[in-house]
Scaffold this motif. Structure first.
Motif, PDB file in Angstrom:
ATOM      1  N   PHE A 159      13.179   0.418  13.576  1.00 20.35           N
ATOM      2  CA  PHE A 159      11.939   0.846  13.566  1.00 20.35           C
ATOM      3  C   PHE A 159      11.750   1.803  12.148  1.00 20.35           C
ATOM      4  CE2 PHE A 159      11.872   0.803  17.943  1.00 20.35           C
ATOM      5  CZ  PHE A 159      10.773   0.460  18.240  1.00 20.35           C
ATOM      6  N   GLY A 160      13.091   1.934  11.324  1.00 15.88           N
ATOM      7  CA  GLY A 160      12.936   2.792  10.116  1.00 15.88           C
ATOM      8  C   GLY A 160      12.135   1.797   9.204  1.00 15.88           C
ATOM      9  N   MET A 161      12.479   0.410   9.060  1.00 13.02           N
ATOM     10  CA  MET A 161      12.205  -0.355   8.081  1.00 13.02           C
ATOM     11  C   MET A 161      10.565  -0.589   8.091  1.00 13.02           C
ATOM     12  SD  MET A 161      13.471  -4.127   6.714  1.00 13.02           S
ATOM     13  CE  MET A 161      15.215  -3.583   6.773  1.00 13.02           C
ATOM     14  N   PRO A 162       9.851  -0.700   9.126  1.00 12.95           N
ATOM     15  CA  PRO A 162       8.670  -0.876   9.095  1.00 12.95           C
ATOM     16  C   PRO A 162       7.705   0.441   8.872  1.00 12.95           C
ATOM     17  CG  PRO A 162       9.319  -1.119  11.515  1.00 12.95           C
ATOM     18  CD  PRO A 162      10.663  -1.182  10.587  1.00 12.95           C
ATOM     19  N   ALA A 163       8.329   1.357   9.491  1.00 13.49           N
ATOM     20  CA  ALA A 163       7.798   2.477   9.135  1.00 13.49           C
ATOM     21  C   ALA A 163       7.803   3.025   7.519  1.00 13.49           C
ATOM     22  CB  ALA A 163       8.448   3.818  10.113  1.00 13.49           C
ATOM     23  N   ALA A 164       9.067   2.935   7.071  1.00 10.20           N
ATOM     24  CA  ALA A 164       9.141   3.018   5.671  1.00 10.20           C
ATOM     25  C   ALA A 164       8.049   2.253   4.969  1.00 10.20           C
ATOM     26  CB  ALA A 164      10.729   2.812   5.261  1.00 10.20           C
ATOM     27  N   ALA A 165       8.099   0.768   5.322  1.00 12.28           N
ATOM     28  CA  ALA A 165       7.159  -0.068   4.690  1.00 12.28           C
ATOM     29  C   ALA A 165       5.659   0.438   4.760  1.00 12.28           C
ATOM     30  CB  ALA A 165       7.216  -1.552   5.083  1.00 12.28           C
ATOM     31  N   LEU A 166       5.250   1.097   5.867  1.00 13.98           N
ATOM     32  CA  LEU A 166       3.837   1.547   6.065  1.00 13.98           C
ATOM     33  C   LEU A 166       3.622   2.764   5.005  1.00 13.98           C
ATOM     34  CD1 LEU A 166       1.466   1.363   7.473  1.00 13.98           C
ATOM     35  CD2 LEU A 166       2.328   2.688   9.293  1.00 13.98           C
ATOM     36  N   ILE A 167       4.672   3.566   5.139  1.00 16.88           N
ATOM     37  CA  ILE A 167       4.514   4.785   4.448  1.00 16.88           C
ATOM     38  C   ILE A 167       4.435   4.578   2.859  1.00 16.88           C
ATOM     39  CG2 ILE A 167       5.726   6.862   3.792  1.00 16.88           C
ATOM     40  CD1 ILE A 167       6.913   7.145   6.589  1.00 16.88           C
ATOM     41  N   ALA A 168       5.617   3.618   2.408  1.00 16.15           N
ATOM     42  CA  ALA A 168       5.386   3.263   0.960  1.00 16.15           C
ATOM     43  C   ALA A 168       4.041   2.341   0.589  1.00 16.15           C
ATOM     44  CB  ALA A 168       6.594   2.283   0.749  1.00 16.15           C
ATOM     45  N   ASP A 169       3.529   1.947   1.446  1.00 20.36           N
ATOM     46  CA  ASP A 169       2.479   1.041   1.163  1.00 20.36           C
ATOM     47  C   ASP A 169       1.224   2.073   1.243  1.00 20.36           C
ATOM     48  OD1 ASP A 169       0.912  -1.442   0.918  1.00 20.36           O
ATOM     49  OD2 ASP A 169       0.027  -1.145   2.552  1.00 20.36           O
ATOM     50  N   LYS A 170       1.052   3.173   1.940  1.00 22.00           N
ATOM     51  CA  LYS A 170      -0.107   3.892   2.038  1.00 22.00           C
ATOM     52  C   LYS A 170       0.059   5.198   1.271  1.00 22.00           C
ATOM     53  CE  LYS A 170      -2.123   1.091   4.934  1.00 22.00           C
ATOM     54  NZ  LYS A 170      -3.229   0.449   4.667  1.00 22.00           N
ATOM     55  N   ALA A 171       1.272   5.727   1.070  1.00 17.26           N
ATOM     56  CA  ALA A 171       1.633   6.732   0.076  1.00 17.26           C
ATOM     57  C   ALA A 171       2.466   6.971  -1.104  1.00 17.26           C
ATOM     58  CB  ALA A 171       2.066   7.957   1.226  1.00 17.26           C
ATOM     59  N   ASP A 172       2.662   8.001  -1.655  1.00 19.92           N
ATOM     60  CA  ASP A 172       3.546   7.974  -2.528  1.00 19.92           C
ATOM     61  C   ASP A 172       5.062   7.795  -2.168  1.00 19.92           C
ATOM     62  OD1 ASP A 172       4.294   9.258  -5.724  1.00 19.92           O
ATOM     63  OD2 ASP A 172       5.645  10.271  -4.276  1.00 19.92           O
ATOM     64  N   TRP A 173       6.114   7.411  -2.960  1.00 20.21           N
ATOM     65  CA  TRP A 173       7.208   6.729  -2.314  1.00 20.21           C
ATOM     66  C   TRP A 173       8.059   7.995  -1.728  1.00 20.21           C
ATOM     67  CZ3 TRP A 173      12.119   7.925  -4.818  1.00 20.21           C
ATOM     68  CH2 TRP A 173      11.860   8.451  -6.045  1.00 20.21           C
ATOM     69  N   HIS A 174       7.874   9.218  -2.493  1.00 17.03           N
ATOM     70  CA  HIS A 174       8.453  10.552  -2.325  1.00 17.03           C
ATOM     71  C   HIS A 174       8.335  11.119  -0.677  1.00 17.03           C
ATOM     72  CE1 HIS A 174       8.497  10.848  -6.547  1.00 17.03           C
ATOM     73  NE2 HIS A 174       9.782  11.283  -6.483  1.00 17.03           N
ATOM     74  N   VAL A 175       7.147  10.360  -0.113  1.00 17.68           N
ATOM     75  CA  VAL A 175       6.975  10.864   1.219  1.00 17.68           C
ATOM     76  C   VAL A 175       7.889  10.399   2.198  1.00 17.68           C
ATOM     77  CG1 VAL A 175       5.066  10.602   3.028  1.00 17.68           C
ATOM     78  CG2 VAL A 175       4.301  10.964   0.747  1.00 17.68           C
ATOM     79  N   LEU A 176       8.552   9.201   1.885  1.00 17.52           N
ATOM     80  CA  LEU A 176       9.536   8.521   2.895  1.00 17.52           C
ATOM     81  C   LEU A 176      10.724   9.717   2.986  1.00 17.52           C
ATOM     82  CD1 LEU A 176       9.853   5.200   1.004  1.00 17.52           C
ATOM     83  CD2 LEU A 176       9.304   5.551   3.308  1.00 17.52           C
ATOM     84  N   PHE A 177      11.091  10.381   1.846  1.00 20.10           N
ATOM     85  CA  PHE A 177      12.227  11.351   1.965  1.00 20.10           C
ATOM     86  C   PHE A 177      11.624  12.522   2.557  1.00 20.10           C
ATOM     87  CE2 PHE A 177      13.434   8.082  -1.513  1.00 20.10           C
ATOM     88  CZ  PHE A 177      14.665   7.836  -0.758  1.00 20.10           C
ATOM     89  N   TRP A 178      10.374  13.133   2.144  1.00 21.89           N
ATOM     90  CA  TRP A 178      10.185  14.290   2.946  1.00 21.89           C
ATOM     91  C   TRP A 178       9.835  14.059   4.448  1.00 21.89           C
ATOM     92  CZ3 TRP A 178      10.810  18.417   0.637  1.00 21.89           C
ATOM     93  CH2 TRP A 178      10.114  18.654  -0.520  1.00 21.89           C
ATOM     94  N   THR A 179       9.619  12.793   4.930  1.00 13.60           N
ATOM     95  CA  THR A 179       9.662  12.477   6.060  1.00 13.60           C
ATOM     96  C   THR A 179      11.137  12.457   6.919  1.00 13.60           C
ATOM     97  OG1 THR A 179       7.651  10.984   5.990  1.00 13.60           O
ATOM     98  CG2 THR A 179       9.038  10.679   8.060  1.00 13.60           C
ATOM     99  N   SER A 180      12.047  11.812   6.323  1.00 14.59           N
ATOM    100  CA  SER A 180      13.566  12.034   6.636  1.00 14.59           C
ATOM    101  C   SER A 180      13.867  13.379   6.753  1.00 14.59           C
ATOM    102  CB  SER A 180      14.356  11.279   5.597  1.00 14.59           C
ATOM    103  OG  SER A 180      15.615  11.305   5.771  1.00 14.59           O
ATOM    104  N   SER A 312       3.577 -10.211   5.056  1.00 18.59           N
ATOM    105  CA  SER A 312       4.052  -9.105   4.291  1.00 18.59           C
ATOM    106  C   SER A 312       5.375  -8.572   4.741  1.00 18.59           C
ATOM    107  CB  SER A 312       2.860  -8.216   4.389  1.00 18.59           C
ATOM    108  OG  SER A 312       2.900  -7.317   5.718  1.00 18.59           O
ATOM    109  N   MET A 313       5.826  -7.674   3.925  1.00 17.82           N
ATOM    110  CA  MET A 313       7.088  -6.796   4.346  1.00 17.82           C
ATOM    111  C   MET A 313       6.854  -5.979   5.385  1.00 17.82           C
ATOM    112  SD  MET A 313       9.289  -4.089   2.141  1.00 17.82           S
ATOM    113  CE  MET A 313      10.386  -5.207   1.341  1.00 17.82           C
ATOM    114  N   LEU A 314       5.589  -5.344   5.610  1.00 19.47           N
ATOM    115  CA  LEU A 314       5.230  -4.429   6.815  1.00 19.47           C
ATOM    116  C   LEU A 314       5.318  -5.437   8.046  1.00 19.47           C
ATOM    117  CD1 LEU A 314       4.360  -2.069   8.310  1.00 19.47           C
ATOM    118  CD2 LEU A 314       1.950  -2.514   7.753  1.00 19.47           C
TER     119      LEU A 314
END
Length: 478
Positions: A159-180, A312-314
């Motif tokens: 689940f981490g990979m699709p969730a990360a792909a979705l976040i990276a596609d829709k928001a700044d990449w830093h949001v990945l780490f704030w979510t973590s 797509s990656m997502l």
């Protein structure tokens, strides 16, 4: 032997959480850690542009986490047995949160790599969770709980990979780490409130020389394996690292056998059931990672090749999600098989299931549903195996060495995944076809990777068959 200081205790022994709540909290913590390990993958191709760095340098955002995890897992396991598993669990989650925050604030490569090192230092959470379960849960609940905790690795990765792909596609990449970081804070709070202090932590002298020697040897070996294809397998650097690893491991083994309180009890690790189970874990680690490397890449290969699906990656990440679900849902049934027939039988069934899944995959790779089916079958087998392996380990080591033994097993399984990454990478890069001037992995390359995955599963099955017969149920060695 010195007595370890007492861990912060819960308010009242009678106020301890119900076993189901404890299992849920520990499994959630495992999922958070497993998802952290894959969350950077969707943005790796963009990191050179985002951080103004060379691709070879940005690859360290993955390699640094792998190396940190390899070094820390056996050390944390030993410290947990000595000074308390809850304490080490809280410390691991705290490091993950700190690393996530640093990564979320990073604007250049150096702080990002430092942050990924800190995140990697949290990788002992899953073996720690299994060890806490052995201390705290009634025997009849341990098998299913162990299988659930083990499955958190697959659930988090799936689940981490699709969730990360979705976040990276829709928001700044830093949001990945704030979510973590946010998920880590939740896990940290839940563990602090729900998980009781360890009952068993006899203290002792920490084997600093053994820890340093093992860490140095593992860094040399993993660097050579993970970077060998980039440097050239016959290059002086790769050969030098392999040679250094061999010398260091030999010297470390001699020292560990002679010291009174070793970092790793090699005599226990050499017992036939423990040794065979660890070797089977390495084979399963190889088998699990083979599908995780091949399937997303096949899904994203252009349709113009005649065999790629052009997704797509997502979508590729979402196609992996059912594997994690299946791993989670087979936890209880596999625990029942272990309770009735013994964990050896469960491990053997898991190996055969994985092998069948890979063989089907060699022939069924034309539609997305076929790849999801193959992934799910393999996930079922991996789920069975990952539930049985800790049960076999805990049935053959003293309770005072539970965390160290489980951590060593996770370390060895990690070697399987690292070797799978190196071999699959070589095949996918070497067996290619040309499309529009670009070299792409050929269909034969994917079939070879899947075939090797099947072979690894059969090796694991053969090792499982060699295990001595075991009475059904969970019987700890004392």
């Amino acid at each position: 032997m010195t007595q370890a200081p007492a861990e912060p205790a819960v308010k009242d022994p009678d106020s301890r959480a119900k076993p189901g709540v404890m299992v849920a909290v520990l499994a959630f913590s495992g999922i958070v850690i497993a998802s952290m390990q894959t969350l950077v993958i969707p943005v790796i191709p963009q990191l050179p542009t985002l951080l103004d760095a060379a691709p070879a340098d940005t690859a360290w955002a993955v390699t640094a986490t792998l190396l940190a995890a390899t070094i820390v897992t056996p050390i944390v396991g030993r410290l947990a047995d000595m000074y308390g598993k809850r304490r080490m669990l809280l410390g691991s989650l705290a490091l993950m949160v700190i690393g996530s925050v640093i990564a979320a604030l990073a604007t250049s490569l150096a702080p990002l790599i430092a942050a990924r090192v800190l995140q990697g230092l949290a990788s002992g959470v899953i073996p720690l969770g299994i060890s806490i379960m052995r201390d705290e849960l009634p025997k009849e609940r341990l098998g299913a709980a162990t299988a659930t905790m083990s499955s958190s690795l697959g659930v988090g990765a799936a689940f981490g990979m699709p969730a990360a792909a979705l976040i990276a596609d829709k928001a700044d990449w830093h949001v990945l780490f704030w979510t973590s970081a946010g998920l880590g804070v939740i896990a940290l709070a839940l563990v602090a409130v729900v998980i009781p202090a360890s009952k068993m932590h006899p203290g002792g002298r920490f084997d600093l020389i053994g820890a340093t020697g093992l860490s140095a040897a593992l860094v040399c070996l993993l660097l050579a394996i993970s970077k060998g294809s980039d440097w050239g397998w016959s290059s002086g650097l790769a050969l030098g690292l392999f040679s250094a690893a061999a010398v260091l491991l030999a010297a470390w083994g001699v020292f560990e056998l002679r010291t009174g309180e070793p970092m790793v009890d090699l005599r226990t690790a050499a017992r036939r059931p423990v040794l065979l189970t660890n070797l089977a874990a390495a084979a399963f680690g190889f088998a699990m990672f083979s599908i995780q490397l091949a399937l997303p890449q096949l899904l994203q290969t252009p349709e113009a090749t005649g065999y790629g699906l052009g997704k797509s990656m997502l979508v590729a990440g979402l196609a992996m999600a059912p594997q994690g679900l299946v791993m989670f849902f087979v936890a209880k049934p596999s625990a029942k098989i272990s309770a009735r027939y013994g964990a050896k039988v469960t491990l053997l069934l898991g190996a055969l299931t994985v092998a069948v899944g890979y063989v089907i995959g060699v022939f069924l790779m034309a539609e997305i549903w076929q790849l999801i089916l193959v992934s799910a079958i393999i996930g079922a087998g991996i789920g069975m195996a990952y539930g049985a392996i800790p049960t076999l380990i805990m049935g053959n080591v003293p309770a005072s060495e539970t965390a160290a033994a489980n951590s060593l097993n996770v370390l060895i399984r990690g070697f399987g995944t690292t070797i799978a990454s190196a071999i699959a990478g070589l095949i996918l890069a070497g067996v290619t076809m040309t499309l529009g001037g670009h070299e792409l992995p050929s269909q034969d390359a994917f079939r070879i990777v899947l075939g090797i995955g099947a072979a690894a599963a059969l090796v694991a099955g053969a090792l499982a068959a060699l295990l001595p017969r075991q009475k059904p149920g969970v019987h700890a060695h004392h």
